[in-house]
Design a protein around this motif. Structure first.
Motif, short mmCIF file in Angstrom:
data_model
loop_
_atom_site.label_atom_id
_atom_site.label_comp_id
_atom_site.label_asym_id
_atom_site.label_seq_id
_atom_site.Cartn_x
_atom_site.Cartn_y
_atom_site.Cartn_z
N GLU A 62 0.77 -1.11 -0.05
CA GLU A 62 0.07 -0.07 -0.01
C GLU A 62 0.88 1.26 -0.03
N ARG A 63 2.07 1.27 0.80
CA ARG A 63 2.89 2.32 0.73
C ARG A 63 3.74 2.68 -0.81
N ILE A 64 3.96 1.39 -1.25
CA ILE A 64 4.77 1.34 -2.60
C ILE A 64 3.60 2.17 -3.51
N GLN A 65 2.45 1.53 -3.59
CA GLN A 65 1.61 1.98 -4.45
C GLN A 65 1.19 3.55 -4.45
N GLU A 66 1.04 3.98 -3.12
CA GLU A 66 1.05 5.50 -3.00
C GLU A 66 2.15 6.22 -3.51
N GLU A 67 3.15 5.82 -3.24
CA GLU A 67 4.60 6.56 -3.53
C GLU A 67 4.84 6.45 -5.21
N ALA A 68 4.63 5.39 -5.65
CA ALA A 68 4.17 5.29 -6.98
C ALA A 68 3.53 6.11 -7.74
N GLN A 69 2.45 6.41 -7.05
CA GLN A 69 1.35 7.36 -7.75
C GLN A 69 2.02 8.78 -7.35
N PHE A 70 2.64 9.08 -6.67
CA PHE A 70 3.47 10.43 -6.77
C PHE A 70 4.39 10.42 -7.79
N LEU A 71 5.09 9.62 -7.69
CA LEU A 71 6.23 9.24 -8.97
C LEU A 71 5.70 9.55 -10.24
N VAL A 72 4.64 8.76 -10.65
CA VAL A 72 4.00 9.13 -12.08
C VAL A 72 3.34 10.38 -12.13
N GLU A 73 3.01 10.92 -11.18
CA GLU A 73 2.48 12.28 -11.12
C GLU A 73 3.74 13.35 -11.71
N GLU A 74 4.83 12.99 -11.05
CA GLU A 74 5.84 13.79 -11.01
C GLU A 74 6.48 13.58 -12.69
N PHE A 75 6.31 12.50 -13.00
CA PHE A 75 6.89 12.07 -14.25
C PHE A 75 5.90 12.80 -15.48
N SER A 76 4.76 12.67 -15.13
CA SER A 76 3.76 13.30 -16.11
C SER A 76 4.04 14.58 -16.46
N LYS A 77 4.56 15.65 -15.21
CA LYS A 77 4.78 17.05 -15.56
C LYS A 77 5.91 17.13 -16.56
N THR A 78 6.64 16.32 -16.95
CA THR A 78 7.75 16.50 -17.65
C THR A 78 6.97 16.73 -19.29
N GLU A 79 5.80 16.12 -19.60
CA GLU A 79 5.05 16.56 -20.62
C GLU A 79 5.66 15.66 -21.83
N GLY A 80 6.44 14.61 -21.59
CA GLY A 80 7.05 14.02 -22.81
C GLY A 80 8.34 14.12 -23.17
N LYS A 81 8.88 15.52 -22.37
CA LYS A 81 10.28 15.94 -22.70
C LYS A 81 11.36 15.09 -22.02
N LEU A 82 12.76 14.96 -22.62
CA LEU A 82 13.67 14.25 -22.00
C LEU A 82 13.92 14.78 -20.71
#
Length: 263
Positions: A62-82
């Motif tokens: 459950e903790r891993i899933q929560e943190e993974a969601q935060f990580l995905v959100e941060e990744f998405s902020k790059t909007e496909g850029k390197l």
């Protein structure tokens, strides 16, 4: 030969080589910098406590899933850029450790949290640098004189101060009947052993063991994740859903549904 040395004669070969930087700051306390009876007790306590808080079990997912969601959100902020994922992966992995050790996660912009990550990275880079190698052989002299090596010492000293700060905060809010994290459990054990003058459960071992958990997990796990993502980038046909992949990689390292590996 390996079995004969490490299993049949484990008592003779389980000692560790010297780590001058750690010895200078931690004075031989904790898990990875100790030997003999101290090492046995610290290792046994750490493994038992980590298991109780879900390490190696499905309950930590459950903790891993929560943190993974935060990580995905941060990744998405790059909007496909390197972008370089090193920092974000370090934040995510360290937060999993923080949730077990401190009972909380930190924002990726929290200044104290960022300082912790900076000092962990700085310490490891120093230890693997030319100056780190020089310090390894001439630490008896260098620790008393100025130079670039003092920055490496300061990184580890700052981590120690951060851990001590969290320990002091936990002491002021400790409830022995409701332990929240690794530090709480260690503090309770300290109270139980306070009449034992030979007890290894004291503040120095608490700070040292807590620091060891961060060093044993943060850099190694984030590096494993980076290699995992690199492999997925090389073979895009097996990527699938990104979120599921991140969960898988976290679960792989934290041994979900498996026994913890021997340290």
């Amino acid at each position: 030969m390996v079995k004969k040395a490490l299993i049949d004669n484990k008592d003779a070969f389980r000692g560790r080589g010297r780590m001058p930087l750690s010895e200078h700051v931690l004075k031989g306390y904790g898990i990875t910098g100790s030997n003999g009876e101290r090492w046995k007790q610290m290792r046994r306590f750490a493994l038992t406590t980590l298991r109780n808080f879900g390490m190696g079990k499905r309950s930590i997912e459950e903790r891993i899933q929560e943190e993974a969601q935060f990580l995905v959100e941060e990744f998405s902020k790059t909007e496909g850029k390197l972008f370089d994922p090193t920092f974000l992966l370090g934040c995510a992995v360290s937060n999993i450790i923080c949730s077990v050790v401190f009972g909380k996660r930190f924002s990726y912009k929290d200044e104290r949290f960022l300082s912790l990550l900076k000092n962990i990275t700085g310490t490891l880079r120093f230890m693997n640098s030319i100056w780190g190698m020089i310090f390894f052989y001439f630490h008896g002299l260098l620790r008393h004189i100025p130079g670039p090596h003092q920055k490496g010492i300061q990184h580890l000293t700052d981590i120690k101060a951060f851990i001590q700060e969290r320990v002091n905060k936990s002491m002021s809010t400790l409830n022995p009947d409701s332990t929240r994290h690794f530090i709480d459990c260690f503090l309770v054990k300290m109270q139980q052993d306070q009449q034992n003058p030979a007890s290894e459960f004291h503040n120095k071992n608490l700070v040292g063991s807590t620091m060891n958990l961060f060093f044993a997990g943060t850099e190694t796990t984030s590096t494993t994740l980076r290699y995992g993502f690199l492999t997925l980038l090389k073979y895009p046909q097996i990527q699938g859903t990104r979120f599921k992949i991140i969960i898988f990689l976290f679960r792989f390292f934290y041994c979900i549904d498996e026994e913890l590996p021997t340290v």
